[in-house]
Design a protein around this motif. Structure first.
Motif, mmCIF file in Angstrom:
data_model
loop_
_atom_site.group_PDB
_atom_site.id
_atom_site.type_symbol
_atom_site.label_atom_id
_atom_site.label_comp_id
_atom_site.label_asym_id
_atom_site.label_seq_id
_atom_site.Cartn_x
_atom_site.Cartn_y
_atom_site.Cartn_z
ATOM 1 N N MET A 10 16.791 13.490 -59.069
ATOM 2 C CA MET A 10 15.797 13.009 -60.223
ATOM 3 C C MET A 10 14.945 11.988 -59.486
ATOM 4 S SD MET A 10 15.995 14.579 -63.064
ATOM 5 C CE MET A 10 15.097 13.479 -64.202
ATOM 6 N N ALA A 11 15.112 11.524 -58.137
ATOM 7 C CA ALA A 11 14.647 10.847 -57.535
ATOM 8 C C ALA A 11 13.185 11.240 -56.770
ATOM 9 C CB ALA A 11 15.224 10.225 -56.161
ATOM 10 N N TRP A 12 12.273 10.337 -56.494
ATOM 11 C CA TRP A 12 10.694 10.663 -56.083
ATOM 12 C C TRP A 12 10.262 9.717 -55.104
ATOM 13 C CZ3 TRP A 12 11.363 8.842 -60.904
ATOM 14 C CH2 TRP A 12 10.574 7.705 -61.321
ATOM 15 N N ASN A 13 9.206 9.956 -54.314
ATOM 16 C CA ASN A 13 8.720 9.155 -53.540
ATOM 17 C C ASN A 13 7.555 8.353 -54.220
ATOM 18 O OD1 ASN A 13 7.907 7.768 -51.061
ATOM 19 N ND2 ASN A 13 7.293 9.814 -50.006
ATOM 20 N N SER A 55 13.169 5.205 -59.800
ATOM 21 C CA SER A 55 12.445 6.090 -58.673
ATOM 22 C C SER A 55 13.585 6.553 -57.613
ATOM 23 C CB SER A 55 11.274 5.338 -57.866
ATOM 24 O OG SER A 55 11.963 4.147 -57.353
ATOM 25 N N ASN A 56 14.725 5.604 -57.473
ATOM 26 C CA ASN A 56 15.831 6.296 -56.727
ATOM 27 C C ASN A 56 16.814 7.121 -57.349
ATOM 28 O OD1 ASN A 56 16.909 4.396 -58.501
ATOM 29 N ND2 ASN A 56 17.609 2.960 -57.002
ATOM 30 N N GLY A 57 16.476 7.453 -58.473
ATOM 31 C CA GLY A 57 17.277 8.528 -59.291
ATOM 32 C C GLY A 57 18.214 7.853 -60.122
ATOM 33 N N THR A 58 17.959 6.497 -60.409
ATOM 34 C CA THR A 58 19.226 5.766 -61.204
ATOM 35 C C THR A 58 18.618 5.868 -62.939
ATOM 36 O OG1 THR A 58 19.691 4.401 -59.554
ATOM 37 C CG2 THR A 58 20.019 3.521 -61.859
ATOM 38 N N LEU A 59 19.423 6.508 -63.731
ATOM 39 C CA LEU A 59 19.186 6.575 -64.981
ATOM 40 C C LEU A 59 19.878 5.542 -65.908
ATOM 41 C CD1 LEU A 59 19.483 9.652 -63.813
ATOM 42 C CD2 LEU A 59 18.293 10.026 -66.173
ATOM 43 N N ARG A 60 19.313 4.993 -67.067
ATOM 44 C CA ARG A 60 19.734 4.032 -67.847
ATOM 45 C C ARG A 60 19.628 4.582 -69.373
ATOM 46 N NH1 ARG A 60 21.236 -1.383 -67.373
ATOM 47 N NH2 ARG A 60 20.528 -1.234 -65.203
#
Length: 315
Positions: A10-13, A55-60
């Motif tokens: 799920m991360a993106w640039n 953006s680093n793929g961390t979900l909360r």
């Protein structure tokens, strides 16, 4: 519970898409599932329809877990009981594949429910040789105010009333009847509370022993009061069913002269401090008694035959 997990897919640039946070619908994203393994029933639902993605793929995301847990609480000190209830939380994993749960911070919110109060919560990784799940040791303490008012306070008041009842007089039976009423009231109180008290044959709370001691004390107090009543009435303790021997009644109850002599003796033997009035009264009584004796002798003389009177005259 606030869930934080990392999904590298799920991360993106940020140079391509220059936003650090986005909001996504929760039904379009995979979310981990949590289970309370020692719970009887467990339900997990989302607190909102969206979640936050970094953006680093961390979900909360925040979820609400309702679980009913069966805990073996030590009720020996009831109504002052306190103990820890373990709550085991686990995610799905199999042979190293799955989700690993790491509990970070625990806060107690709204710790008062019903008769129990939540005092603390401790995170434990291992409990009872189980290492594949995380445990939350919830410190529970019963709110003793209601049980104290409904259980202990009535017993103290009944014992106080029983001790104070020794001020009642022994005669008349008021003390004994009052003590019997207290024993019957306490017995009915125990019968009503028999099904409401916690515990079983393996672990019985100490309050049952308290009730037993109070009942024994009331019974002993009632028996002591009965014995004291017997001693106060007869002057001795008779353990048989018959009472003290009474004085024999004289056989010649029809003798009018003896009765009059006894009445005269009783009347004459009374001396009052006022000598003038009492002496006149005593003299009148003596005169009346002498006149009655003379009349009795005259009647007896007239009832004799004539020959007997003559013989008595010659003699």
């Amino acid at each position: 519970m606030v869930l934080v997990w990392i999904d590298p897919a799920m991360a993106w640039n940020t140079s391509v898409y220059q936003y650090d946070l986005v909001v996504l619908p929760v039904d379009k994203v995979w979310t981990p599932e949590l289970h309370v393994t020692n719970g009887i029933t467990t339900t997990m639902k989302h607190s909102s329809k969206d979640l936050v993605l970094n953006s680093n793929g961390t979900l909360r995301h925040t979820v609400i877990i309702n679980a009913e847990v069966n805990c073996e609480v030590n009720l020996f000190n009831y109504p002052f009981a306190s103990d820890f209830c373990p709550v085991a939380i686990q995610t799905w994993s199999f042979d190293g594949c799955g989700t690993e749960l790491l509990l970070d911070e625990l806060r107690v919110v709204n710790g008062t429910q019903g008769d129990w109060q939540t005092e603390s919560g401790v995170l434990v990784k291992q409990y009872n040789m189980m290492t594949d799940r995380n445990y939350i040791l919830v410190g529970l303490r019963i709110k003793y105010l209601n049980p104290f008012i409904t259980l202990l306070l009535p017993t103290f008041l009944i014992i106080l009333a029983d001790v104070t009842s020794f001020a009642l007089p022994l005669g008349g039976g008021e003390r004994n009847s009052f003590k019997v009423t207290l024993v019957l009231s306490f017995t009915m109180f125990l019968i009503i509370l028999n099904d409401q008290l916690p515990g079983d044959s393996h672990c019985s709370p100490i309050i049952r022993t308290h009730f037993c001691v109070c009942l024994v004390f009331l019974m002993l107090s009632m028996l002591v009061s009965i014995v004291l009543t017997r001693l106060a009435k007869d002057g001795r303790l008779i353990l048989c069913c018959w009472s003290k021997d009474k004085e024999p009644v004289p056989e010649n109850t029809g003798n009018v002269e003896e009765k009059e002599d006894e009445e005269a003796k009783v009347d004459i033997g009374v001396i009052q401090p006022n000598a003038s009035e009492e002496s006149d009264r005593m003299l009148r009584k003596v005169v009346n008694i002498m006149e009655a004796l003379d009349a009795k002798q005259l009647q007896m003389a007239e009832s004799f035959p004539a020959d007997c009177r003559g013989a008595a005259t010659d003699r």
